[in-house]
Design a protein around this motif. Structure first.
Motif, PDB file in Angstrom:
ATOM      1  N   LYS A 236     -20.561  32.876  21.295  1.00 25.58           N
ATOM      2  CA  LYS A 236     -20.646  33.791  20.185  1.00 25.58           C
ATOM      3  C   LYS A 236     -21.249  35.137  20.989  1.00 25.58           C
ATOM      4  O   LYS A 236     -20.865  36.096  20.704  1.00 25.58           O
ATOM      5  N   ILE A 237     -22.173  34.763  21.605  1.00 27.05           N
ATOM      6  CA  ILE A 237     -22.942  35.915  22.177  1.00 27.05           C
ATOM      7  C   ILE A 237     -22.148  36.588  23.322  1.00 27.05           C
ATOM      8  O   ILE A 237     -22.218  37.863  23.385  1.00 27.05           O
ATOM      9  N   LEU A 238     -21.210  35.712  24.007  1.00 25.77           N
ATOM     10  CA  LEU A 238     -20.496  36.418  25.205  1.00 25.77           C
ATOM     11  C   LEU A 238     -19.577  37.009  24.765  1.00 25.77           C
ATOM     12  O   LEU A 238     -18.781  37.803  25.524  1.00 25.77           O
ATOM     13  N   LYS A 239     -19.038  37.100  23.290  1.00 28.94           N
ATOM     14  CA  LYS A 239     -18.017  37.751  22.837  1.00 28.94           C
ATOM     15  C   LYS A 239     -18.460  39.256  22.359  1.00 28.94           C
ATOM     16  O   LYS A 239     -17.710  40.045  22.166  1.00 28.94           O
ATOM     17  N   LEU A 240     -19.736  39.416  22.305  1.00 28.98           N
ATOM     18  CA  LEU A 240     -20.168  40.521  22.033  1.00 28.98           C
ATOM     19  C   LEU A 240     -20.155  41.634  22.811  1.00 28.98           C
ATOM     20  O   LEU A 240     -19.996  41.467  24.063  1.00 28.98           O
TER      21      LEU A 240
END
Length: 470
Positions: A236-240
């Protein structure tokens, strides 16, 4: 003791035409047209030849040749009507990378908020203080001071923070953040609060330093979650987006940027065909009143008329040099681009980077006979539209290294191979620079460890420790 003597020195003095040509060669297509329009405005001798039914009117500009006049030797004779590259009165450009202004996008969203005039002014000032990537890197206190001294707006930190929170609700998500953690949290708060999103929020809030340093096991232990939970939260974080302002181009002081190709390359029946987009270079004529001045001054001894004729002659010389410089610019750009295409022929057929040969400015200078400085000016700020994309001319130049067979390969090919090595590595045990040297050697590339480190930095590939994943 003083000594006197004669010394011969050979110096090269550039002619006005050469100086004009050098300046024009550097300009990309858009700026060239602006420069031509400027010359038309500043040189009263020049008129733009626009066809119309009024051409035959007595007072309209007429085509003249200075050879019609009885001139003395100080006034050169040449025909000023120049027929340039085509009859298009206005160019039809293909433009690329045209995006909405970042600041304008935020101001448009601000307009939909129900704010007082005072609040709107404070919020607009904050928007104007954002960096190009969408971050606010100035302290709230400094904004309060600047609002008072620069804009004459009295406010306090509470109100500035209140307006900043409103801006942080705008698109793109993450705008107005004061650091990376806040930027990511602003984006993730709008997501559906699933278990992985909740874990991701907690990681960013409480364990941000551990996360950025890849101390995953420490986070797992302290949060009491499984490795699978950690992977899901990380996904989830890496898609930000760490740079929300980068989604919208804000070049040229909030004006939309346009890339106009100076060359167009097409592949027709297996053959490469180069064209240069037509641009608006009008046919030039002598304004009638200046032609009359020359006619009257040709055999006159009156001082004022002679001075007027001298003024007109200077403007005519300027026009002649300008038009000739335009022609030389066109020929220089065309010859240089043809040489580049010839040198990189295999690459331009299919756009495969592995076919891009090592090429430096000297290689093209030798093929064209131009100076290296001339090639550098041609390459600078110029673009070509190909059947596989739009590229800066600088893209095609790169140094070379030898492979294990003694063949020269481009640094771009080496970087591509290095990127593939990193992409295909085991992320649980990423390759160190020494290991990358061995892997590259196995692919036939002879590179030193310091070269690997340099290329890795240029490709924005972190060190092995920071590439580690679960």
């Amino acid at each position: 003791m003083l000594k006197q003597g004669l010394e011969l020195k050979q110096t090269q003095k550039l002619s006005p035409l050469q100086i004009q040509t050098i300046k024009l060669i550097e300009l990309p297509t858009q700026e060239l047209e602006q420069r031509i329009r400027k010359e038309l405005e500043e040189n009263p001798v020049l008129d733009e030849n626009v066809a119309s039914d009024r051409e035959d009117e007595e007072e309209g500009p007429r085509e003249v040749s200075l050879s019609d006049y009885k001139e003395d030797d100080s006034i050169p004779s040449y025909k000023l009507r120049i027929n340039n590259y085509g009859k298009d009165e206005r160019p039809q450009y293909n433009t690329f990378s045209v995006k909405e202004s970042f600041t304008q996008s935020l101001m448009d969203q601000l307009g939909f908020r129900n704010l007082s005039e005072h609040q709107h002014a404070v919020a607009a000032f904050i928007i104007g203080s954002l960096d190009d990537d969408g971050y606010l890197r100035r302290s709230i206190e400094s904004l309060v001071d600047d609002l008072a001294f620069r804009a004459g707006i009295e406010t306090d930190e509470h109100e500035v923070l209140e307006m900043l929170k409103i801006i942080q609700e705008f698109d793109p998500a993450g705008v107005g953040a004061r650091d990376l953690r806040e930027c990511l949290l602003l984006q993730i708060r709008n997501m559906k609060q699933t278990p992985e999103v909740i874990n991701a929020t907690r990681i960013l809030t409480d364990y941000f330093n551990e996360f950025t340093n890849k101390h995953f096991q420490k986070i797992i232990s302290r949060m009491g979650i499984s490795e699978a939970d950690m992977k899901a939260a990380m996904a989830k974080i890496l898609k930000l987006n760490p740079a929300p302002g980068g989604q919208i181009d804000d070049s040229y002081n909030d004006q939309a940027q346009q890339i106009v190709p100076d060359f167009i390359l097409t592949l027709e029946n297996g053959e490469l065909k180069l064209t240069m987009p037509r641009f608006s270079i009008p046919e030039l004529r002598v304004n009638r009143k200046y032609a009359d001045i020359l006619m009257e001054a040709a055999n006159s001894s009156e001082r004022e008329k002679k001075e007027a004729a001298t003024f007109v002659k200077k403007k005519l010389d300027s026009a002649k040099w300008f038009v000739e410089a335009i022609k030389q610019r066109h020929n220089t750009l065309e010859s240089t681009m043809k040489a580049i295409i010839d040198y990189q022929h295999d690459y331009f057929i299919d756009g495969d980077e592995s076919h891009l040969k090592p090429m430096v400015l000297k290689d093209i200078a030798e093929k064209t006979g131009f100076d290296i400085s001339t090639i550098s000016r041609v390459v600078n700020s110029k673009y070509i539209e190909t059947h596989f994309g739009v590229y800066s001319l600088k893209y095609f130049f790169s140094e070379g290294l030898e492979n294990q067979d003694g063949e020269e390969v481009s640094t771009r090919e080496l970087k591509k191979a290095l990127q593939e090595c990193v992409d295909n590595e085991d992320k649980r045990h990423p390759l160190t620079d020494d290991q990358l040297v061995s892997v590259m050697s196995g692919k036939g590339y002879k590179v030193a460890r310091r070269t690997i480190a340099k290329y890795r930095d240029q490709l924005n590939i972190p060190k092995a420790r920071l590439r580690k994943e679960l």
